[in-house]
Design a protein around this motif. Structure first.
Motif, PDB file in Angstrom:
ATOM      1  N   ILE A  98      43.584  10.866  25.661  1.00  0.00           N
ATOM      2  CA  ILE A  98      43.537  12.257  26.118  1.00  0.00           C
ATOM      3  C   ILE A  98      44.952  12.745  26.360  1.00  0.00           C
ATOM      4  O   ILE A  98      45.686  12.191  27.192  1.00  0.00           O
ATOM      5  CB  ILE A  98      42.706  12.387  27.410  1.00  0.00           C
ATOM      6  N   VAL A 134      41.739  15.379  22.502  1.00  0.00           N
ATOM      7  CA  VAL A 134      41.067  14.100  22.739  1.00  0.00           C
ATOM      8  C   VAL A 134      40.825  13.408  21.398  1.00  0.00           C
ATOM      9  O   VAL A 134      40.345  14.027  20.444  1.00  0.00           O
ATOM     10  CB  VAL A 134      39.722  14.309  23.468  1.00  0.00           C
ATOM     11  N   GLN A 139      38.962  22.380  31.273  1.00  0.00           N
ATOM     12  CA  GLN A 139      38.493  21.104  31.805  1.00  0.00           C
ATOM     13  C   GLN A 139      39.249  20.676  33.056  1.00  0.00           C
ATOM     14  O   GLN A 139      38.815  19.743  33.748  1.00  0.00           O
ATOM     15  CB  GLN A 139      38.639  20.004  30.739  1.00  0.00           C
ATOM     16  N   LEU A 141      41.942  16.069  36.547  1.00  0.00           N
ATOM     17  CA  LEU A 141      41.127  15.883  35.352  1.00  0.00           C
ATOM     18  C   LEU A 141      39.970  14.968  35.740  1.00  0.00           C
ATOM     19  O   LEU A 141      40.156  13.771  35.978  1.00  0.00           O
ATOM     20  CB  LEU A 141      41.951  15.250  34.221  1.00  0.00           C
ATOM     21  N   TYR A 142      38.784  15.558  35.834  1.00  0.00           N
ATOM     22  CA  TYR A 142      37.561  14.815  36.166  1.00  0.00           C
ATOM     23  C   TYR A 142      36.782  14.729  34.859  1.00  0.00           C
ATOM     24  O   TYR A 142      36.214  15.714  34.396  1.00  0.00           O
ATOM     25  CB  TYR A 142      36.811  15.593  37.258  1.00  0.00           C
ATOM     26  N   TRP A 143      36.751  13.536  34.224  1.00  0.00           N
ATOM     27  CA  TRP A 143      36.396  13.452  32.815  1.00  0.00           C
ATOM     28  C   TRP A 143      35.384  12.335  32.556  1.00  0.00           C
ATOM     29  O   TRP A 143      35.569  11.194  32.976  1.00  0.00           O
ATOM     30  CB  TRP A 143      37.658  13.203  31.996  1.00  0.00           C
ATOM     31  N   ASN A 144      34.316  12.708  31.879  1.00  0.00           N
ATOM     32  CA  ASN A 144      33.330  11.724  31.443  1.00  0.00           C
ATOM     33  C   ASN A 144      33.819  11.140  30.122  1.00  0.00           C
ATOM     34  O   ASN A 144      33.688  11.777  29.072  1.00  0.00           O
ATOM     35  CB  ASN A 144      31.960  12.380  31.267  1.00  0.00           C
ATOM     36  N   THR A 153      33.295   7.255  33.784  1.00  0.00           N
ATOM     37  CA  THR A 153      33.902   8.517  34.216  1.00  0.00           C
ATOM     38  C   THR A 153      35.174   8.229  35.003  1.00  0.00           C
ATOM     39  O   THR A 153      35.223   7.274  35.788  1.00  0.00           O
ATOM     40  CB  THR A 153      32.918   9.318  35.097  1.00  0.00           C
ATOM     41  N   GLY A 213      33.587  17.047  29.854  1.00  0.00           N
ATOM     42  CA  GLY A 213      33.450  16.213  28.678  1.00  0.00           C
ATOM     43  C   GLY A 213      32.132  15.469  28.692  1.00  0.00           C
ATOM     44  O   GLY A 213      31.121  15.974  29.159  1.00  0.00           O
TER      45      GLY A 213
END
Length: 643
Positions: A35, A45, A132, A142-145, A213, A636
């Motif tokens: 990312i 990504v 995002q 950045l809180y990302w699955n 995550t 995501g």
């Protein structure tokens, strides 16, 4: 090698060939995500997904689902940007196509007419996405699955590599694994020498529908944060369906209130006092029709028909007989002059041959007569006594339909909103209609009908209420917000049918002549109720007698007052006739009425005719890096499968 040894080897080979397809399973061997966080807060990504394909679910290739919607802390919806930049299989460009599914995009990788050879394949998906990054007072995040929680296959290993823009540094991070909402810790952060790089990996395989995550916090100013005005405009644009519905529902209600104020308010009633004469030119059938139009819960269309039958009978034109469990109508003589609207229809259609039995075999003639009967009443009295204001109502109904239709087209969070709003609206219409019928039947039904009605309510009310509870739960689910937005949407959606139904009843108004007739009918109602209490000694009031009783009985039926009127007559009959004497009206046959049973004459007659008519008709059928997050809670994610 001996013959025995060769046989053993052959059996082992055959056994291995037999069980190998069973042992091999389709799975994701590794899922690596890189990312790049850009200064403008967009992300690039690159996902490298290594899969084992066995031709069962993965036949042509895989698909990748990517969510397009997110929810703000206040419950409002947001939309992210998503653009595919490149897709490859085993290092070579691969064919793909996109299918938008309202709340997410599905990327199919492969061709419909080309099947993959079984084995291990590596897919590389490169895409750009926006909106995002989460913005807080002291940091951004950045809180990302990484993998998403909705893959159809297990993921044996997952890794993520995040690079911030130049000058950025990682403040803190949190890792989550497991099913959606879980806070598992089967992952670890890997050390790096670069402060603007974050690397982590899972420490245990992820089962199907489990995900990985991350939540990475970094200082403010590393990426460009949109202004407050930009955020507000984005939120309005993302929730245009919400605002359309809420503002539209208020507008529809405002229109109907304005229309009612302008054309729907009833004229003020005049002086009301007991009267012992019906309004001039108003037949019993017309009385019931007017009552139904202006007071829907007081009377019914069927009462108008029964009142017309009794009126014809008490005037000597027909005879009503109850025998063999059926109601028989017999014509006695033809009227010398034209009868009121409705009564003439009965004589010309139902009794054209001289007699008629209300039964299933004659339902077509009865249905045709009822249709002509109601049409005749409406044609003769509607414009005289009532202003429908149909154009005003139709305009409002069209506005309500446009509001609901626009909401369905513009809403970004279907189907949960559609389920709660549309089906909730249908449910509330059903409950209102059911409640209306229950109220009318309870007010005007017999004891047996009330018992049956109670049983029906006992059986069907819990499922209806339970369905409403289920729809509400569905409507409010899927959000960490308090539900204010969903509740507002639900109330706005439900207000549309309620408003339309309410003003369908409120917009019609009596004309000046209709207001006068209603006042006179209210006076007649007072007279009949006074008769029940035995106070008929008002100056000019008629004395109770058989002729007085029979003259006013059709009007008492039309007004729903047959019980008090026959009760008053019973009291007079008990004192006027010798003990044991019977009252046998010439217009009614089938049984005798003594002072003890005459009270059932009006209600019993209505009950028997109503039940026969019913039998005659055919039936119809928050921040994640602070430790408060969970697997699947960020942006995501999504999932995928084979096709």
């Amino acid at each position: 090698m001996s013959r025995f040894s060769r046989s053993v080897v052959l059996l082992i080979v055959l056994f291995a060939a037999t069980i190998s397809p069973v042992q091999a399973r389709e799975e994701i061997l590794s899922f690596a995500s890189r990312i790049e966080v850009h200064r403008d807060a967009s992300l690039t990504v690159t996902e490298t997904i290594r899969v084992r394909a066995e031709g069962r679910n993965i036949r042509r290739g895989i698909y990748r689902d990517f969510p397009l919607r997110f929810r703000y802390d206040d419950g409002m919806n947001g939309t992210v940007g998503f653009e595919v930049l490149d897709i490859r299989r085993d290092g070579r460009p691969e064919h793909w196509f996109r299918k938008d599914m309202r709340n997410h995009a599905r990327i199919y990788i492969g061709r419909k007419d080309v099947f993959l050879p079984p084995g291990i394949h590596t897919y590389t998906i490169r895409y750009r996405t926006t909106r995002q990054i989460r913005y807080f007072d002291d940091f951004d995040e950045l809180y990302w699955n990484v993998t998403g929680n909705f893959w159809a296959f297990p993921i044996l290993k997952a890794q993520v590599h995040v690079r911030l823009p130049e000058g950025g540094r990682i403040l803190r991070a949190a890792l989550y694994t497991g099913p959606y909402g879980a806070r598992g810790k089967a992952a670890r952060r890997l050390p790096t020498s670069d402060p603007q790089v974050f690397v982590a990996e899972t420490t245990a395989p992820l089962k199907a529908r489990e995900g990985f995550t991350i939540a990475v916090a970094f200082p403010k100013g590393v990426v460009t944060e949109p202004s407050g005005m930009e955020k507000r405009l984005r939120k309005i644009r993302d929730n245009i369906g919400y605002w359309w519905l809420v503002v539209g529902a208020v507008g529809v209600a405002g229109y109907f209130l304005w229309a009612w104020w302008k054309v729907g308010r009833d004229p003020a009633p005049g002086a009301i006092y007991p009267r012992w004469e019906p309004p001039l030119g108003l037949s019993p059938a017309a009385t019931a029709w007017l009552e139904q139009e202006m007071h829907p819960f007081r009377s019914g269309r069927q009462r108008a028909f029964i009142a017309a039958l009794v009126s014809l009978a008490t005037k000597g034109f027909i005879r009503i007989e109850e025998k063999d469990g059926r109601t028989h109508l017999v014509r006695l003589k033809k009227p010398a002059r034209a009868l009121p609207a409705g009564e003439q229809i009965i004589m010309d259609m139902l009794l054209k041959s001289g007699s008629f039995t209300i039964e299933r075999a004659s339902h077509q003639l009865l249905s045709d007569t009822l249709a002509q009967f109601n049409q005749a009443l409406t044609s003769e009295y509607e414009n005289v006594f009532i202003e429908r204001n149909r154009a005003w109502f139709i305009t409002g109904a069209i506005l309500a339909a446009l509001v609901m239709g626009g909401f369905i087209l513009l809403s970004t969070d279907l189907p949960e909103v559609l389920t709660g709003a549309v089906f909730g609206s249908l449910l509330i219409i059903t409950i209102l209609f059911f409640g209306w019928q229950v109220a009318r039947s309870w007010l005007h039904g017999t004891l047996v009908q009330k018992i049956v009605l109670s049983i029906v309510v006992f059986i069907f009310a819990p499922p209806l209420l339970g369905m409403g509870d289920i729809l509400t739960d569905l409507f409010l689910s899927g959000s960490d917000a308090p539900g204010t937005r969903q509740i507002t949407l639900l109330l706005a959606a439900l207000s549309l049918p309620v408003t339309v139904i309410a003003f369908r009843l409120l917009l019609p108004r009596p004309t000046d002549e209709g207001r006068k007739a209603l006042d006179e009918l209210e006076g007649l109602r007072m007279f009949i109720r006074t008769a029940e209490s035995g106070r008929l000694n008002m100056p000019g009031a008629p004395r109770m007698s058989i002729s007085t009783f029979e003259r006013f009985l059709p009007y008492a039926i039309a007004l729903g007052l047959e019980k008090p009127w026959t009760k008053a007559f019973r009291g007079w009959l008990a004192s006027a006739l010798s003990l044991g004497a019977a009252y046998q009206p010439q217009w009614h046959g089938g049984r005798s009425f003594d002072p003890g049973s005459v009270n059932d004459l009006g209600s019993g007659l209505i009950r028997s005719i109503s039940s026969d008519m019913a039998a005659a008709m055919p039936s119809q059928s928050a921040s994640g890096s602070s430790g408060g997050g969970a697997s699947g809670g960020g942006g995501g994610g999504g999932g995928g499968g084979g096709w």
